[in-house]
Scaffold this active site. Structure first.
Site, short mmCIF file in Angstrom:
data_model
loop_
_atom_site.label_atom_id
_atom_site.label_comp_id
_atom_site.label_asym_id
_atom_site.label_seq_id
_atom_site.Cartn_x
_atom_site.Cartn_y
_atom_site.Cartn_z
N ASP A 114 0.88 -1.15 0.00
CA ASP A 114 0.00 0.00 0.00
C ASP A 114 0.92 1.21 0.00
OD1 ASP A 114 -3.13 0.73 1.70
OD2 ASP A 114 -2.03 1.80 0.14
C1 GLC Z 1 -4.27 4.41 -0.14
C2 GLC Z 1 -5.17 3.23 0.06
C3 GLC Z 1 -5.11 2.24 -1.06
C4 GLC Z 1 -4.87 2.98 -2.35
C5 GLC Z 1 -3.49 3.57 -2.29
C6 GLC Z 1 -3.19 4.42 -3.52
O1 GLC Z 1 -3.71 4.84 1.05
O2 GLC Z 1 -5.05 2.52 1.30
O3 GLC Z 1 -6.34 1.53 -1.09
O4 GLC Z 1 -4.99 2.10 -3.47
O5 GLC Z 1 -3.26 4.31 -1.11
O6 GLC Z 1 -4.01 5.53 -3.51
#
Ligand code: GLC
Length: 747
Positions: free
Chosen positions: A223
């Site tokens: 993430d």
């Molecule tokens: C965010 C989310 C994730 C997302 C990523 C990119 O913090 O937790 O679901 O795809 O970052 O935006």
């Protein structure tokens, strides 16, 4: 990998930008664009804001997962996936960051709008359908957030303290179903720790379970911002840190390899997976067409129609006393509530897309019938709420029927923080009371991503529709349902409790500091309410139609692997029913929920029409995770197969008796109860313990049954009488000896 230097390899396992992998032009390695999200393409062409939140290109905003899940329609979700894949390809996106299949452990989680359900089967089936659709267009999915990311509070630092059975049966199960069925191109590891170990550095999770047990062949991406130490993360099974570039990460990887702290093989494995992703993204379907093309208006038109169909199937008719719905166009309709004019079509945070167009409920209803509108409340805190309420009451008084739009303002729920309660805003609660008093023929229409409490106004309102968040075409879909041009067919994918205090995780949410104890174990959602027989406002799986259905003739055959039931539309209108199959396992020995969803099918039936629905059930439908043997076990005994229209409304049952598993090897560390339950040693021990004459001691073994045999034998007087324990073990563990003993025992 001879063609790349160590530095080039290290650069490839870190993002080349906020939304793209790195490129190594001299090696022909092009970047792959990864972007959100689960219900629409959020591609930012402009310079990215510090947190990656900026305006994005126009894209179809489908109903977020909370709504889509309420359709209980995998085929529909797959079609939405196909559309998302098409829009991704048109924008040059290689990986679409979804679906989110985290379980809704608590209705207070601020991000529940982005997740499917409290149940892992429903989450897994719909997540698999989403992946199937997206990947059919040559676009990768990113199954997220792996794993146990069930709250937003301190999401980057909390440790989800979860026992293994709960992990396996609840929090990993949906991921397992999607991975083993659809092989998503990527899996996104979560921010949090699991039992103290960061998901990004969790070898058990990312390698032993995901790859070695489930056979995952794709790439693990972090993430955004989930990696603390890239070297240990790579060694655990992570392949790509996002976002990039993180120069210190690249340098750290180079240094770690040179210092012998990171195996070059580990780095090469990750690089190979990145390159495989690059090849796939640039493959047959792939290859960014990029930017707008002439057919985008055609595509957006078709996708808007699909968004409307999806919204229609997502809303849940909870109450319809006196068949107030559907309304007819001759009635004077009062539309009250700012949400009718200013709809909330999606949740806030990384999944937020720029819709290509928005159908408001007010415009859509106004196109079908004469309406009078009053905002009733304002999202602007400075507004005169009393004045707004008075205007709304006046409109209600003049109307034949009132459509009252209430729900959660955008700031009440979002990625990044959780909710403190389940309540609607006070000004809206006051409005409901005032409007219903002025006109009892009121339909309450809810707009919310997470569950809201329907108290204390529920009984005073004859009709209630839970629309969740319906996406850009929700207003038109709602008008279709309100006026009967379409029939409601949504079912709850999450229980609606009477009180937040009734929720199973209430005492452990959002945890103490960085420790979140999943103390409720497997008893999440209906698994809890049905087991302790705690009433809820509406149960998991519940939803009304404009017609009625009956179930008959449930049959279970082939040792429980085939179940079939007849469903009949007993009403006067066509409708869709979600046939739900639950299994109630025997309670002997281990704790089990009252029932668990094991299969479902949505069927469309004309008035009077019947259909025979058949389900195939594998052994997992009857299994629990046994922590001793670290595997799925069918305990054996009498199982009740139940079909129903919700987790609480069971309409037909059948039983199936399944054999207990062959007993495992007995050892001196086995419990006395294991010896007693063994077909050979049990009778021997029982006779020995019964003693002779008046010394019969029938409950002696009961008293010591939970003791390990080794410990019992240390008691004075017991050891010598068990000196033949070796014979017992031989009898129990040697099939030949056991066969002979059983033969003589049975004579
Ligand atoms: C965010 C989310 C994730 C997302 C990523 C990119 O913090 O937790 O679901 O795809 O970052 O935006």
């Amino acid at each position: 990998m001879p063609d790349l230097s160590l530095e080039q390899k290290a650069a490839l396992v870190v993002g080349g930008g906020f939304w793209a992998t790195a490129s190594v032009e001299e090696a022909g390695i092009l970047p792959v664009v990864l972007t959100d999200g689960p219900h629409g393409v959020r591609l930012q062409r402009t310079r990215v804001g510090a947190l990656g939140i900026a305006s994005s290109v126009p894209a179809t905003c489908f109903p977020p997962a909370a709504g889509l899940a309420s359709s209980w329609n995998p085929a529909l979700v797959e079609r939405v996936g196909v559309a998302l894949g098409e829009e991704s390809r048109a924008e040059g996106v290689g990986v679409l960051l979804g679906p989110g299949v985290n379980i809704k452990r608590s209705p207070l989680c601020g991000r529940n709008f982005e997740y499917f359900s409290e149940d892992p089967l429903l989450s897994g089936e719909l997540g698999a359908a989403w992946v199937r659709g997206v990947q059919s267009r040559g676009i990768g999915a990113s199954l997220k957030h792996f794993a146990a990311n069930n709250q937003e509070t301190n999401r980057m630092t909390v440790s989800a303290e979860v026992d293994e059975r709960t992990l396996r049966e609840l929090y990993l199960s949906a991921f397992e179903r999607v991975v083993t069925r659809e092989q998503p191109w990527t899996v996104m590891c979560s921010y949090n720790r699991i039992n103290g170990v960061a998901a990004a550095e969790n070898h058990w999770l990312l390698t032993e379970v995901l790859r070695e047990e489930w056979g995952f062949r794709g790439l693990v991406v972090s993430d955004w911002g989930a990696v603390e130490h890239l070297g240990p993360a790579l060694a655990a099974g992570l392949d790509l840190e996002m976002p990039g570039p993180q120069n210190d990460s690249v340098d750290a990887v180079v240094a770690a390899v040179r210092a012998g702290e990171l195996d070059q093989v580990v780095l090469d494995t990750a690089v190979r997976r990145v390159r495989h992703l690059v090849d796939r993204a640039g493959g047959e379907f792939g290859g960014a067409s990029g930017g707008e093309d002439s057919s985008s208006s055609t595509r957006f038109g078709a996708h808007h129609a699909l968004a409307r169909e999806a919204a229609t199937e997502s809303m849940v008719l909870l109450r319809n006393e006196g068949s107030l719905l559907p309304i007819d166009t001759a009635q004077a309709v009062g539309v009250i509530g700012e949400f009718a004019r200013t709809p909330r079509i999606q949740g806030a945070g990384s999944s937020q897309v720029s819709a290509t167009r928005i159908d408001t409920a007010l415009d859509s209803i106004g196109a079908l019938a004469p309406v009078e509108f009053a905002p009733g409340y304002s999202f602007d805190k400075r507004a005169d709420e009393e004045q707004l309420r008075a205007e709304a009451v006046a409109v209600a008084t003049r109307s034949d029927v009132v459509l009252l739009f209430v729900g959660l303002p955008a700031e009440d729920e979002s990625e990044g923080y959780d909710r403190a309660n389940l309540d609607l805003p006070v000004n809206q609660l006051r409005l409901i009371g005032a409007v219903v008093a002025a006109n009892p023929r009121t339909v309450v229409i809810l707009t919310n991503g997470g569950v809201v409490s329907l108290e204390p106004w529920h009984d005073s309102v004859p009709a209630i529709i839970e629309t969740w968040l319906l996406g850009q075409a929700g207003g038109a879909a709602l008008a279709d349902v309100l006026f009967g041009r379409a029939a409601p067919s949504g079912r709850l994918a999450e229980s609606i409790p009477l009180r937040v205090q009734d929720t199973p995780s209430y005492l452990n949410f959002p945890g103490d500091g960085d420790i979140v104890r999943y103390g409720e174990g497997i008893f999440v959602g209906y698994r809890y309410y049905e087991t302790i027989e705690l009433p809820v406002r509406y149960p998991f799986g519940f939803g009304l139609s404009y017609t009625t259905f009956a179930y008959s003739g449930l049959e279970v055959s082939h040792r429980g692997s085939i179940a079939s039931v007849t469903v009949t539309n007993t009403g006067s209108r066509a409708g869709k029913e979600v046939v739900q199959l639950y299994i109630s396992a025997p309670t002997g020995g281990i704790s089990v929920p009252r029932r668990e969803l094991r299969a479902f099918e949505k069927v469309s039936l004309d008035a009077g029409e019947s259909v025979r629905v058949q389900f195939t059930l594998d052994s997992r439908a009857y299994s629990y995770w046994d922590v001793v043997s670290s595997g799925w076990v069918v305990a054996g005994g009498t199982y009740v197969v139940e079909v129903g229209s919700s987790a609480h409304e069971i309409l037909d049952t059948a039983t199936v008796v399944l054999p207990a598993p062959r007993p495992g090897r007995l050892t001196l560390d086995s419990r006395v109860s294991d010896f007693l339950g063994h077909p050979v040693t049990g009778p021997i021990l029982t006779r020995a313990a019964a003693g002779e004459g008046e010394s019969k001691n029938t409950n002696l073994l009961e008293m010591v049954s939970s003791m390990p045999m080794r410990r019992l034998m240390r008691f004075p007087g017991v050891g010598e009488s068990f000196k033949r324990i070796g014979v017992l073990l031989a009898l129990a563990n040697n099939s030949a000896v056991r066969g002979i003993a059983t033969f003589f025992h049975k004579r």
